[in-house]
Structure formats: C-alpha cells, structure tokens
Design a protein around this motif. Structure first.
Motif, mmCIF file in Angstrom:
data_model
loop_
_atom_site.group_PDB
_atom_site.id
_atom_site.type_symbol
_atom_site.label_atom_id
_atom_site.label_comp_id
_atom_site.label_asym_id
_atom_site.label_seq_id
_atom_site.Cartn_x
_atom_site.Cartn_y
_atom_site.Cartn_z
ATOM 1 N N THR A 163 0.835 -1.206 0.000
ATOM 2 C CA THR A 163 0.000 0.000 0.000
ATOM 3 C C THR A 163 0.870 1.257 0.000
ATOM 4 O O THR A 163 0.516 2.278 -0.609
ATOM 5 N N PHE A 164 2.013 1.189 0.674
ATOM 6 C CA PHE A 164 2.954 2.322 0.678
ATOM 7 C C PHE A 164 3.421 2.631 -0.746
ATOM 8 O O PHE A 164 3.427 3.792 -1.182
ATOM 9 N N PHE A 165 3.798 1.594 -1.499
ATOM 10 C CA PHE A 165 4.238 1.813 -2.876
ATOM 11 C C PHE A 165 3.081 2.273 -3.767
ATOM 12 O O PHE A 165 3.270 3.070 -4.694
ATOM 13 N N LEU A 168 2.742 5.956 -3.321
ATOM 14 C CA LEU A 168 3.764 6.696 -4.077
ATOM 15 C C LEU A 168 3.358 6.831 -5.546
ATOM 16 O O LEU A 168 3.468 7.906 -6.142
ATOM 17 N N SER A 169 2.875 5.731 -6.125
ATOM 18 C CA SER A 169 2.432 5.758 -7.522
ATOM 19 C C SER A 169 1.267 6.724 -7.703
ATOM 20 O O SER A 169 1.202 7.475 -8.686
ATOM 21 N N LEU A 170 0.358 6.716 -6.740
ATOM 22 C CA LEU A 170 -0.820 7.585 -6.807
ATOM 23 C C LEU A 170 -0.428 9.055 -6.771
ATOM 24 O O LEU A 170 -0.960 9.878 -7.515
ATOM 25 N N ILE A 171 0.531 9.393 -5.925
ATOM 26 C CA ILE A 171 0.975 10.777 -5.787
ATOM 27 C C ILE A 171 1.615 11.273 -7.085
ATOM 28 O O ILE A 171 1.480 12.438 -7.464
ATOM 29 N N ASP A 212 -3.586 1.861 -6.410
ATOM 30 C CA ASP A 212 -3.461 3.294 -6.726
ATOM 31 C C ASP A 212 -4.591 3.788 -7.621
ATOM 32 O O ASP A 212 -5.151 4.865 -7.402
ATOM 33 N N SER A 213 -4.972 2.993 -8.613
ATOM 34 C CA SER A 213 -6.072 3.424 -9.478
ATOM 35 C C SER A 213 -7.398 3.393 -8.720
ATOM 36 O O SER A 213 -8.270 4.241 -8.925
ATOM 37 N N GLY A 214 -7.557 2.428 -7.799
ATOM 38 C CA GLY A 214 -8.759 2.388 -6.979
ATOM 39 C C GLY A 214 -8.854 3.588 -6.053
ATOM 40 O O GLY A 214 -9.928 4.181 -5.884
ATOM 41 N N SER A 215 -7.733 3.964 -5.458
ATOM 42 C CA SER A 215 -7.706 5.148 -4.587
ATOM 43 C C SER A 215 -8.020 6.405 -5.367
ATOM 44 O O SER A 215 -8.727 7.306 -4.885
ATOM 45 N N PHE A 216 -7.504 6.472 -6.586
ATOM 46 C CA PHE A 216 -7.760 7.607 -7.477
ATOM 47 C C PHE A 216 -9.266 7.765 -7.718
ATOM 48 O O PHE A 216 -9.822 8.861 -7.653
ATOM 49 N N VAL A 217 -9.929 6.633 -7.954
ATOM 50 C CA VAL A 217 -11.360 6.641 -8.244
ATOM 51 C C VAL A 217 -12.179 7.005 -6.999
ATOM 52 O O VAL A 217 -13.098 7.837 -7.057
ATOM 53 N N LYS A 262 -5.659 11.468 -1.186
ATOM 54 C CA LYS A 262 -5.309 10.247 -1.924
ATOM 55 C C LYS A 262 -4.631 9.244 -1.001
ATOM 56 O O LYS A 262 -4.910 8.039 -1.053
ATOM 57 N N ILE A 263 -3.733 9.751 -0.160
ATOM 58 C CA ILE A 263 -3.044 8.883 0.798
ATOM 59 C C ILE A 263 -4.051 8.252 1.759
ATOM 60 O O ILE A 263 -3.967 7.062 2.097
ATOM 61 N N PHE A 264 -5.038 9.045 2.184
ATOM 62 C CA PHE A 264 -6.046 8.555 3.120
ATOM 63 C C PHE A 264 -6.807 7.372 2.537
ATOM 64 O O PHE A 264 -6.956 6.326 3.191
ATOM 65 N N TRP A 265 -7.290 7.511 1.289
ATOM 66 C CA TRP A 265 -8.099 6.439 0.710
ATOM 67 C C TRP A 265 -7.265 5.219 0.346
ATOM 68 O O TRP A 265 -7.750 4.076 0.436
ATOM 69 N N ALA A 266 -6.017 5.421 -0.049
ATOM 70 C CA ALA A 266 -5.129 4.279 -0.300
ATOM 71 C C ALA A 266 -4.931 3.484 0.988
ATOM 72 O O ALA A 266 -4.943 2.243 0.983
ATOM 73 N N SER A 267 -4.771 4.200 2.095
ATOM 74 C CA SER A 267 -4.599 3.547 3.391
ATOM 75 C C SER A 267 -5.872 2.799 3.808
ATOM 76 O O SER A 267 -5.818 1.688 4.354
ATOM 77 N N MET A 268 -7.042 3.410 3.532
ATOM 78 C CA MET A 268 -8.307 2.774 3.873
ATOM 79 C C MET A 268 -8.504 1.466 3.118
ATOM 80 O O MET A 268 -8.983 0.473 3.682
#
Length: 523
Positions: free
Chosen positions: A247-249, A252-255, A434-439, A456-462
C-alpha cells in the motif's frame, strides 16, 4: 442538456463532498470494525449471508450481465457507434499501448494471476457440466470453457457499459466524473442533492469492498510466493505486513499521478506479464498450449449461450447449486462491485475514442489476452493432470494461493519464474490500489481531478486497512461475501444507468446530428 454546474465542494477545508465522504467512511468503518471485534465467528456469518443472497438473486446477476453484453454490442455497432467521447474533434490523451495496458491492469490484474491456475484445476476435478468425471478429455474442455465464461466478454461488457456512460457524460456534457452524473437525464439538478449522494455512497462502498477482495487475493499469493522461495511463514500476520508495504508503494504511484505513476506502472505490468506468458509458453508444452488455445476458444463459443444463461434451475439445491454460488454468482457480483472503480478509471483515460473504438477496445483486446493467459497457465496445469501428475491439484486443495508456484515447479528455471511472478503480483497489487484510490477520491470529492495528496493517501490507506481486516475476520469467505453484498445494490444502479445513458444518446444525436456520422480525417 441545459446549463450544468460542477459538483466540486469543500468540507472542513478539504476538497470533498462532505456527505459522501463522511457517510461512506462511517458505513465502511462500522462494517470492518464489527468484523474485527467479532473475530473468527464472522466467517460463519459471512458464509451464511453469502449463501442466502446467492440463492435468491443469482438468477438476477446472470440475467443482468447478459443484458449488459447485448447493450454493449448495441453501443459499439448501432447508430451511436461514431459518437466520439469528448466531441467531434477530441483527440486521445494516451497511446493505444498505454490505454490497453491501463485497461488490463485495472480490470483484471491480481485476480487473473490468483485464479488462472487454480480455477481450471478446480473445474477439471468437479463441475456440474461434466457428465462423466472419468473422462479426462471432456473434463479438460469443460474446465476451460467454464473458466473462459467467468473471465470473458461478460466481465468486460460490464466495464464497457459503465465506462462508456461515464466518459460520455463527463467529456461530452462536462459533468463531474462521478456515478451520479450519468443520472442527469432522469433526475436533473437533483443529482447534486441527496439522490446523487446516495448513488455515489453506494459506488464508494462497492469500489472499496470489490477492491479489497482483489487485494486480499493478491496478498495471499505474494505470501505464498515468498513462502515457496524463501520459506516465509504463511499467516495473516505476514499478509497484513505485506498489505502495509505494498500500500505504501501504491500511495507513491498515486501521488505521481496518472501519466507518471499509474500509466508507467501499468505498461511495466503488461511487459512483465507478457514476458511470463511467453516464458511459460516456450518452456511448457508449447504445441499443446497453442492447439488448446484454439480449441478452448471454439468450445467456449460453441457452448456460449448454454453457459451464459445456465441458472441450475432443474437440479435443485445440492452440490451444483453450491458450485454456482461459489463461482459464477460470485464472479458476476465481484465484477459488478468492481465496475464503478474500473468504469470511472477507463472513462478518465478514454477521451478521444469513438464509442465503437471504446467498446471494441474494452471488450475484445483484454478478453483475447485473458483467454491466451488462461490457456497457457491453466492449460499447462491441466496438461500435468492429463499426464498423471496430481501435484498441482494437491497444491490447489491445500492452498489456492500456491497453485501458480507449484505449476512453475514442473518446468525449467522454477526459481527465476517464481521471482518474476511475485514481482508481477506485487506490481498488479500496486496498480489496483493506486487506481482504486484515485477513483474513490474522485467519487468523494465530487469528481475532482485535483484533490490534495493527503486525501489520496487517506483512501489508499483505507483500502489496505479494509483488505487486512476482512482477511483477519473471515478470510476468503469474508472477501467473497463483501463482493456479493456490495454488488447487489450497484446492480440496480447499473440498470437505471443504462436507461439514462440511452436516453441521453438519443437527445445528443438529435441536437448534434453530425456526431453520429463517421469522422472525416484531415488530409
């Protein structure tokens, strides 16, 4: 469509629709907290819920995915086929290679790696279409035909319809890139009120749990690969640690954004996946795999209607009924719960494509690649079974996540191929997350493409947290139940979405008759 305003809002200083953001978060928190607090007994509850829902609405899922396939073909080959997403002169933002890579990575990814060996072996050993279990040749054909059903055009037709509708309303009508926008022809300005909020809340929850299912599969497979290669322990603890790391990586991709992060990683996935595919094709039973690919496609086409519309209505309640609940009904619900995520994502990357190009691209290219992948990996496993080697079947029955590694063990350069597989699973994990967090971030921020990095970081973590807690609380059963339960309400939304989309297309052509005519390229 008249004057249409944006749905961009702020909520306590963050760029979000407060109602959607808070309500989605609250519902998800209650569900995952209950799973964590109750603990292991939740697995029994999840199993009971899954069976009840599947028994009662399985027929509905089957009818819906077939109807969506027909509707997608109508969009791609009917009178609207020349309509261009973004307008008559819109140009594609990404190359075809980049576009196809992102389609494939977002649409299948981890799930295909997880099931490409295990599912054909499961169906080879037992499926309700097999009249004589001792006839291994017939068992092999039926196993591949059923697997093709679950990963073929039905899933991609679902994504194509949802994606095309979202892309059309976003780029042709300048509406926010959220599910609510598709309902403008029906509800008008009410989409900016509670009606639209409910639609987006259901979409967020479906996306989060559908994605958690895939992430759960993926992390189990990474754990199995590390255990196979380096003697790691296979445990929930290790899998939770892996979720945190990957999820950390993904964050990074999402950012980095779509172009520098998600697109580049998706293209890397495609290259690595094709390399692994060609590798196994060459070191495995090459001639058998090439011949079986052709025969598998033919068998799937021959039995297409029977497989697609089979509802187990005459067998009654028994083993076959349980089989369909665990496989076909689960898959259709899983794809439906994934559709807001995949639909929004492919809508975002598809500006400049005609509806025909969009439908053909989304429907055919990934399906052909998926069939080739299943024929090579599933076919290599079945080949071993036909030769009398039951190693892979034993591995599947012991731990589904290990299947692909035991398959690679039967062929040369096992360690090298297994390392590549672990890297590919991890990479698909990252692109899905990352694409899911983006959406999800777009859904909760009213369609914004410019939400702050913190959101974005929040939803990726969720997403990582949900996958971890479902694994802790109920394992694979919890993941499957989450998909079925969230897929059902979104299935109802999809039905209304199709009506709204068709209504808007009719009006669009009426107001812009040139839009439905072939585009003349400039010399």
């Amino acid at each position: 469509m008249g004057k249409i305003r944006s749905d961009k809002k702020t909520f306590f200083g963050i760029k979000a629709n407060g109602t959607v953001f808070v309500t989605s978060l609250l519902i998800v928190t209650i569900l995952v907290a209950t799973t964590l607090i109750v603990g292991k007994p939740m697995e029994k509850y999840f199993s009971s819920i899954q069976t009840t829902v599947a028994n009662n609405v399985g027929w509905f899922f089957i009818m819906l995915v077939n109807a969506l396939l027909i509707f997608s073909l109508f969009l791609g080959f009917g009178k609207f086929k020349h309509i261009r997403i973004g307008g008559k002169n819109a140009e594609p933002e990404f190359t075809k290679l980049g576009w196809f890579s992102m389609l494939f990575s977002a649409g299948m990814g981890i799930g295909l790696l997880f099931w490409s060996v295990a599912e054909p072996i499961f169906h080879f050993d037992s499926n309700p279409f097999l009249e004589d279990p001792e006839n291994k040749v017939e068992a092999a054909k039926e196993a591949m035909g059923v697997t093709f059903l679950h990963w073929g055009v039905h899933a991609w037709a679902l994504y194509a319809v949802v994606g095309a509708a979202l892309a059309f309303f976003t780029f042709n009508h300048k509406l926010p890139l959220t599910i609510r926008s598709v309902f403008y022809p029906i509800f008008g300005e009410k989409i900016y009120g509670w009606v639209g909020d409910v639609i987006d809340i259901v979409s967020v929850i479906a996306t989060l749990f559908g994605l958690a299912t895939s992430l759960g599969f993926g992390v189990q497979q990474v754990n199995a690969g590390l255990a196979y290669l380096f003697d790691f322990e296979i445990s929930i603890t290790v899998q939770v640690i892996l979720i945190v790391v990957i999820t950390f990586f993904a964050t990074l991709s999402l950012i980095l954004g779509i172009d520098k992060g998600i697109r580049m990683l998706s293209e890397w996935n495609m290259r690595l996946a094709l390399f692994l595919l060609v590798f196994l094709l060459l070191v495995g039973p090459t001639l058998f795999l090439l011949k079986s690919f052709v025969q598998n496609v033919g068998h799937y086409a021959y039995e297409f209607f029977e497989l697609s519309f089979w509802t187990n209505s005459y067998q009654g309640v028994g083993e076959e009924k349980n089989w369909q609940n665990s496989w076909t009904v689960f898959y259709w619900a899983w794809w439906i719960s994934w559709s807001p995520f995949v639909g929004i994502f492919i809508a975002r990357i598809s500006k400049g494509r005609t509806l025909q190009e969009f439908i053909l691209g989304v429907l055919l290219v990934p399906t052909i690649l998926t069939f080739l992948w299943l024929s090579v990996f599933g076919g290599s496993a079945i080949y071993q079974e036909l030769m009398g080697n039951s190693t892979i079947s034993e591995a599947v029955n012991a731990n589904v996540a290990t299947a692909i590694y035991y398959l690679l063990e039967q062929y040369p350069l096992t360690t090298f191929a297994s390392i590549v597989t672990v890297l590919l699973v991890g990479s698909f994990f990252v692109t899905s997350s990352d694409s899911g967090s983006f959406v999800v971030d777009m859904l909760t921020s009213g369609g914004r493409h410019d939400a702050p990095k913190g959101q974005k970081i929040f939803w990726a973590s969720m997403e990582g947290l949900i996958a971890a807690i479902l694994l802790i609380g109920g394992g694979l059963t919890a993941l499957q139940t989450a998909s079925i339960l969230t897929g059902l309400p979104f299935a109802l939304i999809i039905i209304v979405m199709c009506f709204s989309f068709y209504k808007s297309l009719l009006k669009y052509v009426e107001e812009n008759p040139e839009a439905a005519k072939p585009h003349k390229e400039k010399k």
